[in-house]
Scaffold this motif. Sequence first.
Motif, PDB file in Angstrom:
ATOM      1  N   CYS A  82       0.831  -1.209   0.000  1.00 38.42           N
ATOM      2  CA  CYS A  82       0.000   0.000   0.000  1.00 38.42           C
ATOM      3  C   CYS A  82       0.865   1.259   0.000  1.00 38.42           C
ATOM      4  O   CYS A  82       0.547   2.248  -0.679  1.00 38.42           O
ATOM      5  CB  CYS A  82      -0.929  -0.004   1.211  1.00 38.42           C
ATOM      6  N   ILE A  83       1.957   1.219   0.758  1.00 40.97           N
ATOM      7  CA  ILE A  83       2.846   2.383   0.822  1.00 40.97           C
ATOM      8  C   ILE A  83       3.473   2.658  -0.541  1.00 40.97           C
ATOM      9  O   ILE A  83       3.485   3.801  -1.025  1.00 40.97           O
ATOM     10  CB  ILE A  83       3.938   2.164   1.890  1.00 40.97           C
ATOM     11  N   TYR A  84       3.989   1.609  -1.176  1.00 42.76           N
ATOM     12  CA  TYR A  84       4.629   1.802  -2.476  1.00 42.76           C
ATOM     13  C   TYR A  84       3.619   2.208  -3.546  1.00 42.76           C
ATOM     14  O   TYR A  84       3.929   3.011  -4.433  1.00 42.76           O
ATOM     15  CB  TYR A  84       5.367   0.532  -2.893  1.00 42.76           C
ATOM     16  N   ARG A  85       2.427   1.653  -3.471  1.00 48.23           N
ATOM     17  CA  ARG A  85       1.395   2.068  -4.424  1.00 48.23           C
ATOM     18  C   ARG A  85       1.084   3.555  -4.266  1.00 48.23           C
ATOM     19  O   ARG A  85       0.932   4.281  -5.256  1.00 48.23           O
ATOM     20  CB  ARG A  85       0.126   1.238  -4.227  1.00 48.23           C
ATOM     21  N   ALA A  86       0.981   3.999  -3.022  1.00 47.83           N
ATOM     22  CA  ALA A  86       0.702   5.418  -2.773  1.00 47.83           C
ATOM     23  C   ALA A  86       1.839   6.300  -3.283  1.00 47.83           C
ATOM     24  O   ALA A  86       1.605   7.370  -3.863  1.00 47.83           O
ATOM     25  CB  ALA A  86       0.482   5.646  -1.279  1.00 47.83           C
ATOM     26  N   ILE A  87       3.078   5.843  -3.095  1.00 45.88           N
ATOM     27  CA  ILE A  87       4.234   6.622  -3.564  1.00 45.88           C
ATOM     28  C   ILE A  87       4.226   6.739  -5.084  1.00 45.88           C
ATOM     29  O   ILE A  87       4.424   7.826  -5.650  1.00 45.88           O
ATOM     30  CB  ILE A  87       5.543   5.976  -3.073  1.00 45.88           C
ATOM     31  N   PHE A  88       3.977   5.622  -5.762  1.00 47.70           N
ATOM     32  CA  PHE A  88       3.991   5.640  -7.223  1.00 47.70           C
ATOM     33  C   PHE A  88       2.846   6.482  -7.789  1.00 47.70           C
ATOM     34  O   PHE A  88       3.027   7.233  -8.752  1.00 47.70           O
ATOM     35  CB  PHE A  88       3.915   4.214  -7.768  1.00 47.70           C
ATOM     36  N   VAL A  89       1.665   6.348  -7.188  1.00 51.40           N
ATOM     37  CA  VAL A  89       0.525   7.138  -7.663  1.00 51.40           C
ATOM     38  C   VAL A  89       0.775   8.624  -7.435  1.00 51.40           C
ATOM     39  O   VAL A  89       0.457   9.466  -8.285  1.00 51.40           O
ATOM     40  CB  VAL A  89      -0.769   6.685  -6.961  1.00 51.40           C
ATOM     41  N   THR A  90       1.365   8.959  -6.283  1.00 53.35           N
ATOM     42  CA  THR A  90       1.699  10.359  -6.017  1.00 53.35           C
ATOM     43  C   THR A  90       2.712  10.877  -7.029  1.00 53.35           C
ATOM     44  O   THR A  90       2.606  12.010  -7.516  1.00 53.35           O
ATOM     45  CB  THR A  90       2.260  10.503  -4.592  1.00 53.35           C
ATOM     46  N   GLY A  91       3.693  10.040  -7.359  1.00 49.47           N
ATOM     47  CA  GLY A  91       4.674  10.438  -8.365  1.00 49.47           C
ATOM     48  C   GLY A  91       4.046  10.689  -9.723  1.00 49.47           C
ATOM     49  O   GLY A  91       4.404  11.642 -10.427  1.00 49.47           O
ATOM     50  N   ILE A  92       3.083   9.853 -10.088  1.00 52.75           N
ATOM     51  CA  ILE A  92       2.382  10.047 -11.360  1.00 52.75           C
ATOM     52  C   ILE A  92       1.579  11.341 -11.340  1.00 52.75           C
ATOM     53  O   ILE A  92       1.558  12.101 -12.323  1.00 52.75           O
ATOM     54  CB  ILE A  92       1.468   8.837 -11.643  1.00 52.75           C
ATOM     55  N   ALA A  93       0.915  11.608 -10.212  1.00 46.81           N
ATOM     56  CA  ALA A  93       0.131  12.840 -10.095  1.00 46.81           C
ATOM     57  C   ALA A  93       1.025  14.072 -10.168  1.00 46.81           C
ATOM     58  O   ALA A  93       0.691  15.065 -10.829  1.00 46.81           O
ATOM     59  CB  ALA A  93      -0.658  12.833  -8.787  1.00 46.81           C
ATOM     60  N   SER A 141       3.893  14.265 -11.693  1.00 54.16           N
ATOM     61  CA  SER A 141       4.336  14.387 -13.085  1.00 54.16           C
ATOM     62  C   SER A 141       3.271  15.050 -13.946  1.00 54.16           C
ATOM     63  O   SER A 141       3.580  15.869 -14.819  1.00 54.16           O
ATOM     64  CB  SER A 141       4.679  13.005 -13.650  1.00 54.16           C
ATOM     65  N   ALA A 142       2.005  14.696 -13.699  1.00 54.02           N
ATOM     66  CA  ALA A 142       0.917  15.309 -14.464  1.00 54.02           C
ATOM     67  C   ALA A 142       0.792  16.798 -14.172  1.00 54.02           C
ATOM     68  O   ALA A 142       0.439  17.590 -15.048  1.00 54.02           O
ATOM     69  CB  ALA A 142      -0.398  14.597 -14.150  1.00 54.02           C
ATOM     70  N   ILE A 143       1.094  17.185 -12.923  1.00 52.04           N
ATOM     71  CA  ILE A 143       1.031  18.605 -12.565  1.00 52.04           C
ATOM     72  C   ILE A 143       2.205  19.369 -13.176  1.00 52.04           C
ATOM     73  O   ILE A 143       2.056  20.483 -13.687  1.00 52.04           O
ATOM     74  CB  ILE A 143       1.020  18.767 -11.036  1.00 52.04           C
ATOM     75  N   ILE A 144       3.386  18.758 -13.146  1.00 53.91           N
ATOM     76  CA  ILE A 144       4.580  19.418 -13.679  1.00 53.91           C
ATOM     77  C   ILE A 144       4.491  19.569 -15.191  1.00 53.91           C
ATOM     78  O   ILE A 144       4.897  20.581 -15.755  1.00 53.91           O
ATOM     79  CB  ILE A 144       5.842  18.624 -13.291  1.00 53.91           C
ATOM     80  N   PHE A 145       3.940  18.547 -15.850  1.00 54.22           N
ATOM     81  CA  PHE A 145       3.829  18.577 -17.310  1.00 54.22           C
ATOM     82  C   PHE A 145       2.362  18.707 -17.702  1.00 54.22           C
ATOM     83  O   PHE A 145       1.709  17.711 -18.034  1.00 54.22           O
ATOM     84  CB  PHE A 145       4.412  17.305 -17.923  1.00 54.22           C
ATOM     85  N   PRO A 146       1.813  19.921 -17.651  1.00 52.72           N
ATOM     86  CA  PRO A 146       0.399  20.084 -18.026  1.00 52.72           C
ATOM     87  C   PRO A 146       0.150  19.767 -19.493  1.00 52.72           C
ATOM     88  O   PRO A 146      -0.932  19.341 -19.868  1.00 52.72           O
ATOM     89  CB  PRO A 146       0.119  21.562 -17.711  1.00 52.72           C
ATOM     90  N   ASN A 147       1.175  19.982 -20.341  1.00 47.93           N
ATOM     91  CA  ASN A 147       1.070  19.601 -21.748  1.00 47.93           C
ATOM     92  C   ASN A 147       1.559  18.165 -21.880  1.00 47.93           C
ATOM     93  O   ASN A 147       2.738  17.903 -22.092  1.00 47.93           O
ATOM     94  CB  ASN A 147       1.906  20.545 -22.616  1.00 47.93           C
TER      95      ASN A 147
END
Length: 206
Positions: free
Chosen positions: A113-124, A126-132
Amino acid sequence: MEMGLFCIAMTVYYATNLNPTFSGMKTHDTLSSVFEFIGMLVFGMSCSGVVLPVENHMKDPKKFTLAVPIILKGLIAFMIFITHALNFWVPFSLMFYYIKQRHSEKRIVMWECIYRAIFVTGIAVSAIIFPNINALMGFLGTFCLANMAIIWPCIINLLVIWHRPGLGRCNWRLWMNILLILVGLVIFVCGSFVNGRNLIKIMRTL
């Protein structure tokens, strides 16, 4: 068979009726834009590598196609929720297979659960940093997937067939794979340069 034809018909219907018209669109563009398109195209090819393993592990794979019309009619948020979980399952399963060996089996669920949360947060993030997202998709498609989807499969294919069944008359299998490898290298080098340059431009505007 009938369900597959129905899904194709539904896809064509929505594509032709809900997409914008071709009026006002340019008939051609610059060479760099072509590599941007190729990058996103190769990125889209990765979906088959995710969907097929999931379908093969299903108890009743025929029911898998029943979700297609529902997804086409569903809300965009629901589509993102489903597709994110589907695409995330395969890479996380591969990584966590090695990560879990570093932790105690008694707390393996907690660490998962911890690693899943870390990876999902990282994806989110990335989506914020790269809006395009187009530039990021193009870069991933040309830099990562051009290797995994074009270059390395050809090399592996040559290693497998080298002695049996052989390279064929006039070594046609060899030349075919060499041609595909060259195409993959062009996409990898040129596409990575073009899309990487676009990513740098986006980062500078943030």
